[in-house]
Design an enzyme around this catalytic site. Sequence first.
Site, PDB file in Angstrom:
ATOM      1  N   ILE A  12       0.827  -1.216   0.000  1.00 57.12           N
ATOM      2  CA  ILE A  12       0.000   0.000   0.000  1.00 57.12           C
ATOM      3  C   ILE A  12       0.857   1.261   0.000  1.00 57.12           C
ATOM      4  CG2 ILE A  12      -1.733   1.306   1.322  1.00 57.12           C
ATOM      5  CD1 ILE A  12      -2.674  -1.423   0.040  1.00 57.12           C
ATOM      6  N   THR A 118      -4.461  -0.823   8.706  1.00 59.21           N
ATOM      7  CA  THR A 118      -5.687  -1.292   9.348  1.00 59.21           C
ATOM      8  C   THR A 118      -5.432  -1.399  10.849  1.00 59.21           C
ATOM      9  OG1 THR A 118      -6.169  -2.532   7.357  1.00 59.21           O
ATOM     10  CG2 THR A 118      -7.403  -3.144   9.334  1.00 59.21           C
ATOM     11  N   LYS A 203     -13.736  -0.027   7.879  1.00 56.10           N
ATOM     12  CA  LYS A 203     -12.716  -0.789   7.136  1.00 56.10           C
ATOM     13  C   LYS A 203     -12.763  -2.274   7.539  1.00 56.10           C
ATOM     14  CE  LYS A 203      -9.019  -2.497   5.404  1.00 56.10           C
ATOM     15  NZ  LYS A 203      -8.695  -2.667   4.018  1.00 56.10           N
ATOM     16  N   ASN A 207     -13.913  -6.026   5.132  1.00 57.56           N
ATOM     17  CA  ASN A 207     -13.225  -7.306   4.943  1.00 57.56           C
ATOM     18  C   ASN A 207     -13.928  -8.442   5.698  1.00 57.56           C
ATOM     19  OD1 ASN A 207     -11.438  -6.244   3.183  1.00 57.56           O
ATOM     20  ND2 ASN A 207      -9.698  -6.153   4.572  1.00 57.56           N
ATOM     21  N   CYS A 257      -5.187  -9.675   4.539  1.00 55.68           N
ATOM     22  CA  CYS A 257      -6.265  -8.807   5.051  1.00 55.68           C
ATOM     23  C   CYS A 257      -7.490  -9.594   5.498  1.00 55.68           C
ATOM     24  CB  CYS A 257      -6.676  -7.814   3.980  1.00 55.68           C
ATOM     25  SG  CYS A 257      -5.278  -6.885   3.366  1.00 55.68           S
TER      26      CYS A 257
HETATM   27  N1  SAJ Z   1     -12.042 -15.657  -1.945  1.00 52.50           N
HETATM   28  C1  SAJ Z   1     -12.911 -16.733  -1.948  1.00 52.50           C
HETATM   29  N2  SAJ Z   1     -14.165 -16.555  -2.491  1.00 52.50           N
HETATM   30  C2  SAJ Z   1     -14.554 -15.359  -2.999  1.00 52.50           C
HETATM   31  C3  SAJ Z   1     -13.671 -14.283  -2.992  1.00 52.50           C
HETATM   32  C4  SAJ Z   1     -12.414 -14.455  -2.442  1.00 52.50           C
HETATM   33  O1  SAJ Z   1     -12.590 -17.827  -1.493  1.00 52.50           O
HETATM   34  O2  SAJ Z   1     -15.699 -15.278  -3.488  1.00 52.50           O
HETATM   35  C5  SAJ Z   1     -10.710 -15.809  -1.337  1.00 52.50           C
HETATM   36  C6  SAJ Z   1      -9.564 -15.525  -2.327  1.00 52.50           C
HETATM   37  O3  SAJ Z   1      -9.272 -16.657  -3.078  1.00 52.50           O
HETATM   38  C7  SAJ Z   1      -8.450 -15.121  -1.379  1.00 52.50           C
HETATM   39  C8  SAJ Z   1      -9.182 -14.406  -0.243  1.00 52.50           C
HETATM   40  O4  SAJ Z   1     -10.549 -14.807  -0.353  1.00 52.50           O
HETATM   41  O5  SAJ Z   1      -7.799 -16.262  -0.852  1.00 52.50           O
HETATM   42  C9  SAJ Z   1      -9.084 -12.903  -0.250  1.00 52.50           C
HETATM   43  O6  SAJ Z   1      -9.209 -12.396  -1.571  1.00 52.50           O
HETATM   44  P1  SAJ Z   1     -10.065 -11.091  -1.915  1.00 52.50           P
HETATM   45  O7  SAJ Z   1      -9.993 -10.863  -3.385  1.00 52.50           O
HETATM   46  O8  SAJ Z   1     -11.419 -11.229  -1.328  1.00 52.50           O
HETATM   47  O9  SAJ Z   1      -9.390  -9.931  -1.072  1.00 52.50           O
HETATM   48  P2  SAJ Z   1      -7.905  -9.283  -0.960  1.00 52.50           P
HETATM   49  O10 SAJ Z   1      -7.296  -9.764   0.320  1.00 52.50           O
HETATM   50  O11 SAJ Z   1      -7.105  -9.444  -2.194  1.00 52.50           O
HETATM   51  O12 SAJ Z   1      -8.275  -7.715  -0.808  1.00 52.50           O
HETATM   52  C10 SAJ Z   1      -9.239  -7.322   0.158  1.00 52.50           C
HETATM   53  C11 SAJ Z   1     -10.193  -6.318  -0.506  1.00 52.50           C
HETATM   54  N3  SAJ Z   1     -11.330  -6.055   0.377  1.00 52.50           N
HETATM   55  C12 SAJ Z   1     -12.604  -6.078  -0.085  1.00 52.50           C
HETATM   56  O13 SAJ Z   1     -12.879  -6.325  -1.237  1.00 52.50           O
HETATM   57  C13 SAJ Z   1     -13.665  -5.739   0.905  1.00 52.50           C
HETATM   58  C14 SAJ Z   1      -9.452  -5.012  -0.812  1.00 52.50           C
HETATM   59  O14 SAJ Z   1     -10.338  -4.034  -1.332  1.00 52.50           O
HETATM   60  C15 SAJ Z   1      -8.776  -4.480   0.466  1.00 52.50           C
HETATM   61  O15 SAJ Z   1      -8.035  -3.298   0.203  1.00 52.50           O
HETATM   62  C16 SAJ Z   1      -7.813  -5.544   0.951  1.00 52.50           C
HETATM   63  O16 SAJ Z   1      -8.570  -6.728   1.269  1.00 52.50           O
HETATM   64  C17 SAJ Z   1      -7.097  -5.017   2.173  1.00 52.50           C
HETATM   65  O17 SAJ Z   1      -5.903  -4.671   2.031  1.00 52.50           O
HETATM   66  O18 SAJ Z   1      -7.736  -4.849   3.220  1.00 52.50           O
END
Ligand code: SAJ
Length: 425
Positions: A12, A118, A203, A207, A257
């Site tokens: 970030i 965070t 925030k 998540n 996250c």
């Molecule tokens: N995942 C699933 N099923 C889904 C979506 C994701 O199993 O339907 C898994 C992914 O494979 C992965 C994990 O969840 O292992 C997290 O992936 P992600 O794409 O949901 O999230 P991050 O960690 O890449 O980013 C998140 C984002 N938060 C939200 O969308 C609310 C991002 O906007 C934040 O900035 C970031 O966390 C953060 O830094 O907090």
Amino acid sequence: MTDVCVLGLGTIGLPTAVMFASCGDRVVGVDTNAVVRNSVNAGEIGTEEPGLQELLRQVLAAGRLVASDTVLEADAFVVAVPTPLTPDHRPELSNVVEACGMVAARLRPGNLVVVESTVPPGATETAIAGALEVSGLRAGKDFFLAHCPERVLPGAILREIVENSRIVGGIDAESAQRAAQLYGAFVKGDIQVTDASTAEIAKLAENTYRDVNIALANELARVAERAGVDVWRVIELANNHPRVDLHLPGPGVGGHCIPVDPWFLVASAPEEVQLIPASRRINDAQPRLVARRVADMVGHRRGAKVALLGASYKADVADSRETPALDIIDELERAGLTVAVHDPLVRNLAHPLVTLESALTGADIAVLAVNHRAFESMDPEYVGRLMRNRVIFDTRNCLVVEHWKSAGFQVSVLGVGVPPQAMSG
Ligand code: SAJ
């Protein structure tokens, strides 16, 4: 004098520093890691983040950004260091407090301090303000202080950092206004102003919403398998409803996250929460379930070779922090299986990485743990020729099952049960 000093040049902090610099600010980026500083100053960050390396090189060439180990006087300080979890699931604020201590030594009246890291509810007004007030200056009286949580998605950071709306939570109205003005330099989305504690919880809520939703999808996958139906079709149909947005099941939730932030809420009110820790446990159990299913599919034969395809925490990123793949590997090895891991993007993993060909050669089963685009277009004939047995388990529902079946593969997909009539027939 520097306009902005950004502490932490990670996922970030670096794009944030680069964005301020690209808007004409003079930026010092501070990082305690010499390797990070040197690669930033050389414009050689080797990241997969689209556009970041190019923009970094532009701002370096313009002399607007320099990485340093020293905090310098500035108008604004932006703290973007990691807040990991302790082994007992509590927020570890020491990086943030240390960074604020470094800021305190340079803080002057009228400065603005923004924390993007965070943090748990209340931290901005207590631990963070306290660390800064070591300067002898008072938060809200002598300097401005706000929490402005990052919300960008790895893989789309440079687009989202500009387009996403931002939450700016000040410890008072003037602090929030000053922070909103700072981000107004490059943010095109709405900038929503609130108080610091509301921003902290908002925030964490974002998540946590995702984690709880994914836990529901993972539970639905178990129900669907038991009922002999396809959870992916179930979710597709349910999501046609205008007020339903189910997420997708998978082999576990990774990244730095989503598996971490919900615990910050739990730690802040342990006696009040049930759903959040239950969801965490459901998602944390997924790698074990995947491994158990793989062991079943190879008949629990000791030494059977598993080709694990995908080691990043999600598709098309090189980041393997908190990846479920490592838990799957541990479980498989505990079950006496041999695991060969291939990922086209990941460079560092606490397990050896091999080429696709080497992973597949002589394998008894291929397990697709990440839906990288490169895997979706794999040729079943090529894969089948290398493997000992044509067996594949897709935990992300990203393969075209019919193609693999016509190449003689036995295909299993996470969340897809065998219909009762097929079992009896
Ligand atoms: N995942 C699933 N099923 C889904 C979506 C994701 O199993 O339907 C898994 C992914 O494979 C992965 C994990 O969840 O292992 C997290 O992936 P992600 O794409 O949901 O999230 P991050 O960690 O890449 O980013 C998140 C984002 N938060 C939200 O969308 C609310 C991002 O906007 C934040 O900035 C970031 O966390 C953060 O830094 O907090």
